[in-house]
Design an enzyme around this catalytic site. Structure first.
Site, PDB file in Angstrom:
ATOM      1  N   THR A  10      49.636  51.637  70.564  1.00 47.93           N
ATOM      2  CA  THR A  10      50.650  50.870  69.838  1.00 47.93           C
ATOM      3  C   THR A  10      51.361  51.726  68.785  1.00 47.93           C
ATOM      4  O   THR A  10      52.589  51.792  68.757  1.00 47.93           O
ATOM      5  CB  THR A  10      49.984  49.651  69.153  1.00 47.93           C
ATOM      6  OG1 THR A  10      49.243  48.948  70.148  1.00 47.93           O
ATOM      7  CG2 THR A  10      51.007  48.738  68.535  1.00 47.93           C
ATOM      8  N   ASP A 195      37.335  47.030  58.129  1.00 42.42           N
ATOM      9  CA  ASP A 195      38.639  47.700  58.081  1.00 42.42           C
ATOM     10  C   ASP A 195      39.138  47.748  56.629  1.00 42.42           C
ATOM     11  O   ASP A 195      39.532  48.806  56.124  1.00 42.42           O
ATOM     12  CB  ASP A 195      39.607  46.923  58.985  1.00 42.42           C
ATOM     13  CG  ASP A 195      41.017  47.456  58.950  1.00 42.42           C
ATOM     14  OD1 ASP A 195      41.295  48.417  59.680  1.00 42.42           O
ATOM     15  OD2 ASP A 195      41.837  46.919  58.184  1.00 42.42           O
ATOM     16  N   LYS A 199      39.674  50.970  53.865  1.00 43.89           N
ATOM     17  CA  LYS A 199      40.958  51.162  53.160  1.00 43.89           C
ATOM     18  C   LYS A 199      40.762  51.197  51.646  1.00 43.89           C
ATOM     19  O   LYS A 199      41.348  52.038  50.963  1.00 43.89           O
ATOM     20  CB  LYS A 199      41.937  50.060  53.565  1.00 43.89           C
ATOM     21  CG  LYS A 199      42.386  50.195  55.030  1.00 43.89           C
ATOM     22  CD  LYS A 199      43.143  48.962  55.476  1.00 43.89           C
ATOM     23  CE  LYS A 199      43.685  49.104  56.892  1.00 43.89           C
ATOM     24  NZ  LYS A 199      44.179  47.832  57.438  1.00 43.89           N
TER      25      LYS A 199
HETATM   26  N1  HSE Z   1      43.782  45.737  62.166  1.00 41.16           N
HETATM   27  C1  HSE Z   1      44.452  46.226  61.017  1.00 41.16           C
HETATM   28  C2  HSE Z   1      44.912  45.041  60.197  1.00 41.16           C
HETATM   29  C3  HSE Z   1      45.612  47.068  61.420  1.00 41.16           C
HETATM   30  O1  HSE Z   1      44.847  43.914  60.700  1.00 41.16           O
HETATM   31  O2  HSE Z   1      45.290  45.176  59.056  1.00 41.16           O
HETATM   32  C4  HSE Z   1      46.193  47.887  60.331  1.00 41.16           C
HETATM   33  O3  HSE Z   1      45.278  48.811  59.826  1.00 41.16           O
END
Ligand code: HSE
Length: 407
Positions: A10, A195, A199
């Site tokens: 993507t 995730d 970050k």
């Molecule tokens: N899966 C991640 C999100 C994509 O939903 O933020 C961007 O890092």
């Protein structure tokens, strides 16, 4: 200028597409056109505009001196880590969208890039299309960062918005997020908060110049959030967001990823759908907020391309401040102070006195037709809350509550 793209999924295909859409304006800014010379992928793409550029062997890129900058959009750490290292060793700058790679190997790759006189840039790894890494690295340099609070995961923000606005349950909202292509291959990384955890670890490393081990960060996801939680939040005039935060208090550092109820006075309250936002507090400038598309093909590609341009403009000169490998000590969450919303079984009328005796209750609420109620506490430490709550029977769940933006 010749670039290579590793990973034609993507984001990688978005980078190729966006380089074409903005070919003229990029050439104007850079003084030369940017051409994709190779696309590395395991697959072939017959009929695709890049079909003749596909290579399956990474050494073709490593050994081509014409390729100055390499985009890494493969995701994961294997083989991305090995490939990125090879590119840096070969004197090529790398722009990546891969937070797993940066969170796990950022320290080493930043140092290697510095040693080789090239750049390792990762704007797209946090907040999708939102510029946040570069502002923290180059614009907030007059400040000491005191606190970062972000909605850093588009998938979970989308899910929570669907649950809040449409009364959807978690499973249906997740299915919709997946069908729209927001969720990662493995949705657990999004929905369980990992995730967002990676970050906030990256942003915290930039802020405090030490490596943050993301496994040190207490992380809760949103898979346990129910329509009842949403109904309570609504009754309290609040919204539930997955907040990823870190904070410096004196010499101590705190960090957490967890669903939190926030009210309309909080700057992140109105951040909905797949949007992300990051609130950063500097000791001089005060709070600053960054808002935009936190996920998605073209917005993320935009951030990658900005890094490609930055690397090209700064050939031979490292633009990223690097953090050292000494680990930033993250305190256990026990001493963090926050408010709590605790759901308990039973009738509010029967248990109100008992609850008020155990906890500093600010508000008690119940929902029609349910044999349960909720208590909103005053601000207290996690340890004090757990101690008090352990004396109360029939605990259903707990959600943290934050009144203000930054402290
Ligand atoms: N899966 C991640 C999100 C994509 O939903 O933020 C961007 O890092």
């Amino acid at each position: 200028m010749k670039v290579a793209v590793m990973g034609y999924g993507t984001i990688g295909s978005g980078v190729v597409e966006a380089l074409e859409i903005n070919r003229d304006s990029i050439a104007l800014k850079l003084g030369r056109e940017v051409d994709v010379k190779y696309v590395l992928d395991l697959r072939d793409f017959p009929g695709d505009p890049v079909q003749d550029k596909i290579v399956h062997d990474v050494s073709v890129i490593v050994n081509d001196p014409e390729v100055e900058i390499v985009v890494e959009t493969m995701g994961g750490t294997k083989p991305a880590y090995e490939y990125v290292k090879a590119m840096l060793m070969a004197g090529k700058s790398v722009a990546t969208s891969n937070k797993a790679l940066v969170a796990a190997h950022g320290t080493e790759l930043l140092h290697l890039a510095r040693e080789k006189g090239v750049n390792f840039l990762f704007e797209a790894s946090v907040g999708g299309g939102i510029p946040i890494v570069r502002p923290m690295n180059t614009s907030m340099t007059g400040d000491k960062i005191e606190e970062i609070i972000g909605i850093l995961n588009g998938t979970t923000n989308f899910i929570l918005t669907k649950m809040e606005m449409e009364g959807a349950n978690f499973e249906d909202a997740l299915r919709e997020a997946q069908s729209l292509g927001y969720a990662e291959r493995d949705p657990s990384a999004d929905v369980e908060g990992q995730d967002a955890c990676r970050k906030i670890a990256i942003l915290t490393s930039i802020a405090y110049r030490h490596e943050v081990d993301y496994t040190d960060i207490y992380t809760e996801g949103v898979s346990g959030i129910t329509p009842e939680d949403m109904a309570y939040a609504k009754k309290l005039g609040r919204s539930i967001k997955l907040l990823a935060s870190s904070r410096k208090v004196g010499d101590r550092y705190y960090a957490m990823v967890a669903p939190v109820m926030i009210g309309p006075e909080h700057p992140l309250y109105g951040v909905r759908d797949v949007y992300n936002a990051i609130l950063v507090k500097g000791n001089i400038s005060g709070p600053m907020m960054f808002y935009g598309c936190g996920a998605g093909k073209l917005p993320t590609a935009g951030a990658v391309i900005a890094d490609v341009i930055a690397a090209a403009r700064n050939k031979g000169h490292g633009v990223m401040s690097i953090w050292d490998s000494q680990k930033l000590p993250i305190e256990p969450k026990d001493e963090m102070k926050i408010k709590f919303f605790l759901r308990l079984q039973g009738r509010l009328e029967d248990r109100a006195d008992q609850v008020k005796a155990a906890l500093p209750a600010e508000e008690l609420v119940s929902l029609d037709g349910l044999d349960e109620f909720g208590v909103l506490t005053g601000s207290m430490t996690e340890a004090a809350f757990e101690k008090a709550a352990s004396g109360l029977e029939g605990r259903i769940s707990m959600i943290r509550v934050k009144e203000t933006g930054v402290n």
